[in-house]
Write an enzyme that holds these catalytic residues in place. Structure first.
Site, PDB file in Angstrom:
ATOM      1  N   ASP A 234      22.742  63.932  14.146  1.00 18.29           N
ATOM      2  CA  ASP A 234      21.567  63.606  13.514  1.00 18.29           C
ATOM      3  C   ASP A 234      21.988  63.519  11.904  1.00 18.29           C
ATOM      4  OD1 ASP A 234      21.428  66.081  12.771  1.00 18.29           O
ATOM      5  OD2 ASP A 234      19.476  66.424  13.581  1.00 18.29           O
ATOM      6  N   HIS A 235      20.876  63.211  11.079  1.00 17.50           N
ATOM      7  CA  HIS A 235      21.344  63.105   9.721  1.00 17.50           C
ATOM      8  C   HIS A 235      21.884  64.287   8.991  1.00 17.50           C
ATOM      9  CE1 HIS A 235      17.138  64.647  10.034  1.00 17.50           C
ATOM     10  NE2 HIS A 235      17.336  65.131   9.175  1.00 17.50           N
TER      11      HIS A 235
ATOM     12  N   CYS B 261      23.878  68.905  14.601  1.00 18.16           N
ATOM     13  CA  CYS B 261      22.634  68.967  14.095  1.00 18.16           C
ATOM     14  C   CYS B 261      22.855  70.019  13.249  1.00 18.16           C
ATOM     15  CB  CYS B 261      21.630  68.922  15.068  1.00 18.16           C
ATOM     16  SG  CYS B 261      21.218  70.299  16.001  1.00 18.16           S
TER      17      CYS B 261
ATOM     18  N   THR C 120      21.478  73.235  13.245  1.00 14.03           N
ATOM     19  CA  THR C 120      21.855  74.470  14.078  1.00 14.03           C
ATOM     20  C   THR C 120      22.737  74.406  15.175  1.00 14.03           C
ATOM     21  OG1 THR C 120      19.954  74.771  15.435  1.00 14.03           O
ATOM     22  CG2 THR C 120      19.666  75.346  13.126  1.00 14.03           C
ATOM     23  N   GLY C 121      22.678  73.128  16.053  1.00 10.07           N
ATOM     24  CA  GLY C 121      23.161  72.879  17.122  1.00 10.07           C
ATOM     25  C   GLY C 121      22.192  73.182  18.295  1.00 10.07           C
TER      26      GLY C 121
ATOM     27  N   GLY D  60      19.080  72.270  18.950  1.00  7.19           N
ATOM     28  CA  GLY D  60      18.081  70.893  19.365  1.00  7.19           C
ATOM     29  C   GLY D  60      19.124  70.258  20.102  1.00  7.19           C
TER      30      GLY D  60
ATOM     31  N   HIS E  54      34.729  79.555  31.363  1.00  7.91           N
ATOM     32  CA  HIS E  54      33.778  79.974  32.509  1.00  7.91           C
ATOM     33  C   HIS E  54      32.584  78.959  32.826  1.00  7.91           C
ATOM     34  CE1 HIS E  54      34.591  84.362  31.070  1.00  7.91           C
ATOM     35  NE2 HIS E  54      35.887  83.714  31.367  1.00  7.91           N
ATOM     36  N   ASN E  55      32.278  78.146  31.904  1.00  4.93           N
ATOM     37  CA  ASN E  55      31.139  77.129  32.454  1.00  4.93           C
ATOM     38  C   ASN E  55      31.511  75.700  32.324  1.00  4.93           C
ATOM     39  OD1 ASN E  55      29.920  79.211  29.956  1.00  4.93           O
ATOM     40  ND2 ASN E  55      28.926  79.315  32.034  1.00  4.93           N
TER      41      ASN E  55
ATOM     42  N   HIS F 287      33.727  81.398  38.625  1.00  2.00           N
ATOM     43  CA  HIS F 287      33.028  80.875  37.859  1.00  2.00           C
ATOM     44  C   HIS F 287      32.457  79.311  38.345  1.00  2.00           C
ATOM     45  CE1 HIS F 287      34.108  83.510  34.452  1.00  2.00           C
ATOM     46  NE2 HIS F 287      35.545  83.082  35.154  1.00  2.00           N
TER      47      HIS F 287
ATOM     48  N   ARG G 234      29.280  80.181  40.441  1.00  2.00           N
ATOM     49  CA  ARG G 234      27.967  80.082  39.552  1.00  2.00           C
ATOM     50  C   ARG G 234      27.590  78.657  39.148  1.00  2.00           C
ATOM     51  NH1 ARG G 234      30.846  85.060  36.402  1.00  2.00           N
ATOM     52  NH2 ARG G 234      30.490  86.423  38.281  1.00  2.00           N
TER      53      ARG G 234
END
Length: 147
Positions: free
Chosen positions: A8-9, A65, A67-68, A70, A98-99, A133, A136
């Site tokens: 975003d901006h 963004c 904070t990351g 959103g 892991h993910n 992993h 999961r």
């Protein structure tokens, strides 16, 4: 490897600094916007990047963004996307190992350019560890299919 980028901006300046860095590392970039510092809404770009990864036009995605947070919330609404907010290289490595995360989210207001570059590099170079992993991730995918 193709990497879709979006911001975003608030994340625009960092995105513009990461693009040439990624290209120097040998990655092809696909810029999904925004293309200016004019106020914009992060979900628009989160969905574009996440859909590019989902459809296979990009191998991985990077979203930025303020904070990351959103971006990660919005991107994770797209089926088969595993977006993770990473604020350091350890998180970036574990996010992939892991993910099996396929979208990296960054907070432009929380990181220096140098920190962001290190996080991006670790995220892109890390590989899924599999093993326990996988079990999961199958649970998450199964829930996603049923909801």
């Amino acid at each position: 490897m193709k990497v879709a980028l979006g911001s975003d901006h608030r994340g625009f300046a960092l995105k513009e600094k990461l693009k040439p860095y990624l290209e120097r590392l040998g990655y092809k970039t696909i810029d999904k916007g925004t293309f200016s510092k004019e106020r914009s809404d992060y979900p628009d770009f989160a969905f574009l990047v996440a859909e590019a990864v989902q459809k296979g036009t990009a191998d991985l995605g990077i979203l930025i963004c303020a904070t990351g947070i959103g971006m990660s919330i919005a991107a994770n609404k797209v089926k088969d996307i595993r977006a993770g907010l990473c604020l350091n290289t350890r998180m970036a490595r574990l996010c992939r190992e892991h993910n099996n995360a396929n979208v990296l989210c960054l907070g432009a207001d929380l990181l220096t350019v140098a920190q962001a570059k290190r996080i991006v590099r670790v995220f892109l170079e890390a590989k899924f560890a599999g093993g326990r992993h996988s079990r999961r991730l199958k649970k998450i995918a199964s829930y996603e299919q049923s909801s």
